[in-house]
Design a protein around this motif. Sequence first.
Motif, PDB file in Angstrom:
ATOM      1  N   THR A 112      52.983  17.272  72.209  1.00  0.00           N
ATOM      2  CA  THR A 112      53.339  18.428  71.383  1.00  0.00           C
ATOM      3  C   THR A 112      52.684  18.413  70.015  1.00  0.00           C
ATOM      4  OG1 THR A 112      55.302  17.210  70.640  1.00  0.00           O
ATOM      5  CG2 THR A 112      55.569  18.695  72.516  1.00  0.00           C
ATOM      6  N   GLY A 113      52.239  17.237  69.551  1.00  0.00           N
ATOM      7  CA  GLY A 113      51.612  17.158  68.237  1.00  0.00           C
ATOM      8  C   GLY A 113      52.634  17.088  67.114  1.00  0.00           C
ATOM      9  N   ILE A 114      52.128  16.907  65.893  1.00  0.00           N
ATOM     10  CA  ILE A 114      52.980  16.750  64.713  1.00  0.00           C
ATOM     11  C   ILE A 114      52.594  17.816  63.699  1.00  0.00           C
ATOM     12  CG2 ILE A 114      53.723  15.161  62.901  1.00  0.00           C
ATOM     13  CD1 ILE A 114      52.725  12.858  64.673  1.00  0.00           C
ATOM     14  N   SER A 115      53.580  18.510  63.160  1.00  0.00           N
ATOM     15  CA  SER A 115      53.300  19.549  62.177  1.00  0.00           C
ATOM     16  C   SER A 115      52.905  18.928  60.841  1.00  0.00           C
ATOM     17  CB  SER A 115      54.535  20.437  61.982  1.00  0.00           C
ATOM     18  OG  SER A 115      55.581  19.692  61.362  1.00  0.00           O
ATOM     19  N   ALA A 116      52.272  19.728  59.980  1.00  0.00           N
ATOM     20  CA  ALA A 116      51.845  19.242  58.671  1.00  0.00           C
ATOM     21  C   ALA A 116      53.042  18.805  57.828  1.00  0.00           C
ATOM     22  CB  ALA A 116      51.052  20.315  57.940  1.00  0.00           C
ATOM     23  N   GLU A 117      54.152  19.515  57.942  1.00  0.00           N
ATOM     24  CA  GLU A 117      55.355  19.166  57.180  1.00  0.00           C
ATOM     25  C   GLU A 117      55.919  17.816  57.612  1.00  0.00           C
ATOM     26  OE1 GLU A 117      59.862  20.912  56.332  1.00  0.00           O
ATOM     27  OE2 GLU A 117      58.456  22.030  57.585  1.00  0.00           O
ATOM     28  N   GLN A 118      55.944  17.578  58.944  1.00  0.00           N
ATOM     29  CA  GLN A 118      56.444  16.307  59.454  1.00  0.00           C
ATOM     30  C   GLN A 118      55.471  15.159  59.175  1.00  0.00           C
ATOM     31  OE1 GLN A 118      57.017  17.213  63.588  1.00  0.00           O
ATOM     32  NE2 GLN A 118      59.079  18.044  63.289  1.00  0.00           N
ATOM     33  N   MET A 119      54.178  15.477  59.134  1.00  0.00           N
ATOM     34  CA  MET A 119      53.162  14.443  58.939  1.00  0.00           C
ATOM     35  C   MET A 119      53.380  13.689  57.632  1.00  0.00           C
ATOM     36  SD  MET A 119      50.464  13.108  60.438  1.00  0.00           S
ATOM     37  CE  MET A 119      49.698  14.320  61.504  1.00  0.00           C
TER      38      MET A 119
END
Length: 636
Positions: A437-444
Amino acid sequence: MKALGEKKVVRVLHLEDDPNDRLLVQEMVSADGLDCEFTPVQTRGDFETALHQGSFDLIISDYSMPSFDGLSGLSIAHEVSPKTPFIFFSGTIGEDSAVNSLKKGAVDYVTKQRPHRLVPAIRQALRNVESHALLQRTEEKNREQAELLDKATDAILVCDLSNCITYWNESAERIYGWTAAEAIGKDVIETLFHGKPPSQVQEMMKSVEERGEWAGELQELTKDGKSLIVQGRATLIRDENRQSKSLLLINTDITERKQLEEQFLRSQRLESLGVLISGIAHDLNNALTPVLIGIDMLRASPAEKENILKTMQSSAQRGADMVKQVLAFARGGDTHKTLIHAEPLIKEMGKIITDTFPKNIDCRVKLSMKLWPVSGIPTQLYQVLMNLCVNARDAMPDGGTLTLATENVCVDKDMATSHPDARLGNYVCVRVADTGTGISAEQMEKIFQPFFTTKSPGKGTGLGLSTSLSIIKNHDGFLTVHSAVGHGTEFKFYLPAVIEALPTTTPNEQSLPMGNGECILVVDDEAIVLVIARTALENYGYRVLTASSGLEAIACLAEKRNAVDVVITDLVMPLMGGAATVTALHRINPDVKMIIAGDSEKGAEDVRGQVKVDAFIAKPFTVEKLLAGLNRVLAS
């Protein structure tokens, strides 16, 4: 006081009753370029008043006057302003009087018959005052620095180029137990390592010689032999000619921190271990099934004995390896770095993923040829792989591809600049990539924060990535992550390569060593182990006695005290464990050789710390390992 080279008014108290002589002195110092401010006095009262009210750089005095004499003035000056230099300038002072005045504290005397000596005497007196003030400031600064060094919580020590300790602060006394009087003059290797330095010391010396500094962890010993772990920093000190002079060592005791860190890592490992339990149970059942079936097949088809036995042996070894792997991962194993190769770790992780992860996840392992070795702790690096792979699995709930890959990488200046933790040099890069699913910029921005997790309650503690990053940094490496929502995530961690690795050797295949009628006492609470061990040892030329408990072993050795050559005892037994058994048997025969068998070498090391043990054999063991260990003990 300012240096003499600076423009400065010199304040002079001049005790003189002759106005012509006062004028003469002023003209001489002015002509020589000295900027002086004179305060003339000629009576005792005026002299005392001036001393109490003003601050003077110099006192010039006549020796004899109608109402007052110079020696009395000298005495008063020493009481009121003892640091102010006092010079006699007189036409009546004799040699004996001059010597007497010097003894009483005057810095010089000049006769009025030789006035040209006065200005040089003044300059010399002022230089002496300045030098004395500078010396005092230097001594005070040195005292302050020494006090600061003693107040530091780190052990600070200095040794010369022959490793002889020349400085030892109070924190070094507290950490190591040696007083400064005991440590100074001793060899630093003997003091900190009791003469047995670890391999990191050679690395430190080489780094200091080549780069002038070194930083890293060292295991050292206190005065009473207690082990401690320090974060050490070594710096080469050079003299004004850039020649090596001494070595400065600053050591921080991190023993307690490392213990807490290991407890934390173990807790996090147990979390990861829970993920694998069901898969491991399934895999272990698969390994045991051929053994159980093989027994029935041997009964039914003796002709196929060789093939069946090979299958059974392979399956049993597979099961033993899995148990050993799980135990090592849960316990943590050794906490000291060793020279390791990444390929076996990656292959083993690929096998674990294939056996335990959902079947809709395709695991692909891509290993580079001739991968460089690294210095590391295998269990901790395995933990990093486990954390990254579990996260990748959770990011692919509907399946996908999980890739494990390795390569040799040379980090250049551009790459080092873009990664704050990277340094120039050769690295081994391990890549863990998924198509999830990948990681969002906010979660990164938060993924490496402890306890941050996007998983639902009960599915994770949020410690996996923060733990992994900490482990990689402790291995002097760095970690990168790239991700796009809907297109997966790629983690890469880089470990410094050890190019100058020691060559590995492969032992020559040889026949199993035979016994020569030696008597072996085997102690184990498992009856099947006693039967198998007895049969194997007797087949290779040994005489064998068996005991099913520590108490039975004591009775057996008491009866056949001089007949037994070696005792092989299990580490864990009911009522009386291996350590207690070894202790009791040694009381009966101190010369009998002892071999401990168990599933934990750490447990064997603990026993070694209590009693004398000659060897350790890991369970489950093959006949080859049993005979080889026994042969080494008998040969010694």
